[in-house]
Design a protein around this motif. Sequence first.
Motif, PDB file in Angstrom:
ATOM      1  N   LEU A 245      14.998  22.705  48.707  1.00  0.00           N
ATOM      2  CA  LEU A 245      16.241  23.297  48.224  1.00  0.00           C
ATOM      3  C   LEU A 245      17.152  23.623  49.412  1.00  0.00           C
ATOM      4  O   LEU A 245      16.740  24.325  50.321  1.00  0.00           O
ATOM      5  N   VAL A 246      18.375  23.066  49.410  1.00  0.00           N
ATOM      6  CA  VAL A 246      19.307  23.268  50.520  1.00  0.00           C
ATOM      7  C   VAL A 246      20.628  23.905  50.086  1.00  0.00           C
ATOM      8  O   VAL A 246      21.466  24.219  50.924  1.00  0.00           O
ATOM      9  N   GLY A 247      20.808  24.092  48.774  1.00  0.00           N
ATOM     10  CA  GLY A 247      22.029  24.718  48.285  1.00  0.00           C
ATOM     11  C   GLY A 247      21.858  25.208  46.866  1.00  0.00           C
ATOM     12  O   GLY A 247      21.009  24.709  46.127  1.00  0.00           O
ATOM     13  N   VAL A 248      22.665  26.215  46.498  1.00  0.00           N
ATOM     14  CA  VAL A 248      22.610  26.790  45.157  1.00  0.00           C
ATOM     15  C   VAL A 248      24.012  27.137  44.673  1.00  0.00           C
ATOM     16  O   VAL A 248      24.917  27.378  45.470  1.00  0.00           O
ATOM     17  N   ALA A 249      24.152  27.153  43.367  1.00  0.00           N
ATOM     18  CA  ALA A 249      25.406  27.599  42.758  1.00  0.00           C
ATOM     19  C   ALA A 249      25.075  28.199  41.398  1.00  0.00           C
ATOM     20  O   ALA A 249      24.074  27.836  40.774  1.00  0.00           O
ATOM     21  N   ALA A 250      25.915  29.113  40.955  1.00  0.00           N
ATOM     22  CA  ALA A 250      25.791  29.700  39.621  1.00  0.00           C
ATOM     23  C   ALA A 250      27.185  29.787  39.031  1.00  0.00           C
ATOM     24  O   ALA A 250      28.155  30.063  39.743  1.00  0.00           O
ATOM     25  N   CYS A 251      27.288  29.527  37.725  1.00  0.00           N
ATOM     26  CA  CYS A 251      28.608  29.501  37.107  1.00  0.00           C
ATOM     27  C   CYS A 251      28.537  29.948  35.651  1.00  0.00           C
ATOM     28  O   CYS A 251      27.455  30.074  35.076  1.00  0.00           O
ATOM     29  N   GLY A 252      29.711  30.143  35.092  1.00  0.00           N
ATOM     30  CA  GLY A 252      29.809  30.510  33.684  1.00  0.00           C
ATOM     31  C   GLY A 252      31.244  30.419  33.211  1.00  0.00           C
ATOM     32  O   GLY A 252      32.146  30.054  33.965  1.00  0.00           O
TER      33      GLY A 252
ATOM     34  N   GLU B  82      34.943  23.984  27.927  1.00  0.00           N
ATOM     35  CA  GLU B  82      36.389  24.056  27.737  1.00  0.00           C
ATOM     36  C   GLU B  82      37.133  24.935  28.742  1.00  0.00           C
ATOM     37  O   GLU B  82      38.215  25.440  28.450  1.00  0.00           O
ATOM     38  N   ALA B  83      36.573  25.106  29.928  1.00  0.00           N
ATOM     39  CA  ALA B  83      37.299  25.823  30.978  1.00  0.00           C
ATOM     40  C   ALA B  83      38.441  24.948  31.482  1.00  0.00           C
ATOM     41  O   ALA B  83      38.259  23.753  31.717  1.00  0.00           O
ATOM     42  N   ARG B  84      39.587  25.535  31.620  1.00  0.00           N
ATOM     43  CA  ARG B  84      40.755  24.841  32.161  1.00  0.00           C
ATOM     44  C   ARG B  84      41.105  25.365  33.552  1.00  0.00           C
ATOM     45  O   ARG B  84      41.909  24.785  34.259  1.00  0.00           O
ATOM     46  N   GLU B  85      40.505  26.490  33.897  1.00  0.00           N
ATOM     47  CA  GLU B  85      40.707  27.095  35.207  1.00  0.00           C
ATOM     48  C   GLU B  85      39.352  27.490  35.769  1.00  0.00           C
ATOM     49  O   GLU B  85      38.391  27.656  35.014  1.00  0.00           O
ATOM     50  N   GLN B  86      39.307  27.647  37.080  1.00  0.00           N
ATOM     51  CA  GLN B  86      38.066  28.064  37.736  1.00  0.00           C
ATOM     52  C   GLN B  86      38.411  29.151  38.741  1.00  0.00           C
ATOM     53  O   GLN B  86      39.407  29.046  39.470  1.00  0.00           O
ATOM     54  N   ARG B  87      37.606  30.185  38.765  1.00  0.00           N
ATOM     55  CA  ARG B  87      37.837  31.334  39.637  1.00  0.00           C
ATOM     56  C   ARG B  87      36.611  31.594  40.511  1.00  0.00           C
ATOM     57  O   ARG B  87      35.502  31.243  40.152  1.00  0.00           O
ATOM     58  N   VAL B  88      36.857  32.257  41.627  1.00  0.00           N
ATOM     59  CA  VAL B  88      35.775  32.720  42.492  1.00  0.00           C
ATOM     60  C   VAL B  88      36.224  34.033  43.130  1.00  0.00           C
ATOM     61  O   VAL B  88      37.384  34.185  43.507  1.00  0.00           O
TER      62      VAL B  88
ATOM     63  N   LEU C  43      32.850  30.852  39.185  1.00  0.00           N
ATOM     64  CA  LEU C  43      31.812  30.471  40.129  1.00  0.00           C
ATOM     65  C   LEU C  43      31.226  31.783  40.646  1.00  0.00           C
ATOM     66  O   LEU C  43      31.890  32.508  41.384  1.00  0.00           O
ATOM     67  N   TYR C  44      30.002  32.091  40.219  1.00  0.00           N
ATOM     68  CA  TYR C  44      29.390  33.364  40.595  1.00  0.00           C
ATOM     69  C   TYR C  44      28.727  33.313  41.963  1.00  0.00           C
ATOM     70  O   TYR C  44      28.619  34.335  42.635  1.00  0.00           O
TER      71      TYR C  44
END
Length: 159
Positions: free
Chosen positions: A77-84, A123-129, A93-94
């Motif tokens: 494992l070299v990378g991780v991401a979590a989203c919702g 159905e996301a039209r935008e992405q936030r972090v 992007l959590y």
Amino acid sequence: MQLAGVRTAAAGDATPISRLLADAIRSSYAGMLEEIPLRRLISTQCALPRIRAEIEIPGGAPGWLGWLVAEDAEGRLVGVAACGVPVPGEGELYALAVEEGARRRGIGTALLAAATDRTRAYEAREQRVQLPVAADPALPFYRERGFAALGPTRWGRAV
């Protein structure tokens, strides 16, 4: 390093996710955050019971779409991401972290693309972090991928 791929996290990935995320936070924010806020960030974001529970949520939960992991050719494992998608139409992007020695090799981009695809499917039209600090070392990465400031530590883009 050859990227083998990005996949949905499985139960056995919880400990490596926790370790990688903690190491990435330490290496990215040492010197930017004081010791107590840094420890608090690690304990909140990298708690093994929390990550285990999040992996085990059957079929996801409202707003939560799970953990993604990137592996190298050896299966490490070299990378991780979590989203919702906590709000209709708005992906979040959590977490996004890449092992320090594996950065600048397309792993973060592959994880972001997988997270973006996952949120678009809902159905996301935008992405936030939300970033921990205003002068975050990840800002160039997000800017290059079309994110713009929504506030001092909040960034977003259309997807």
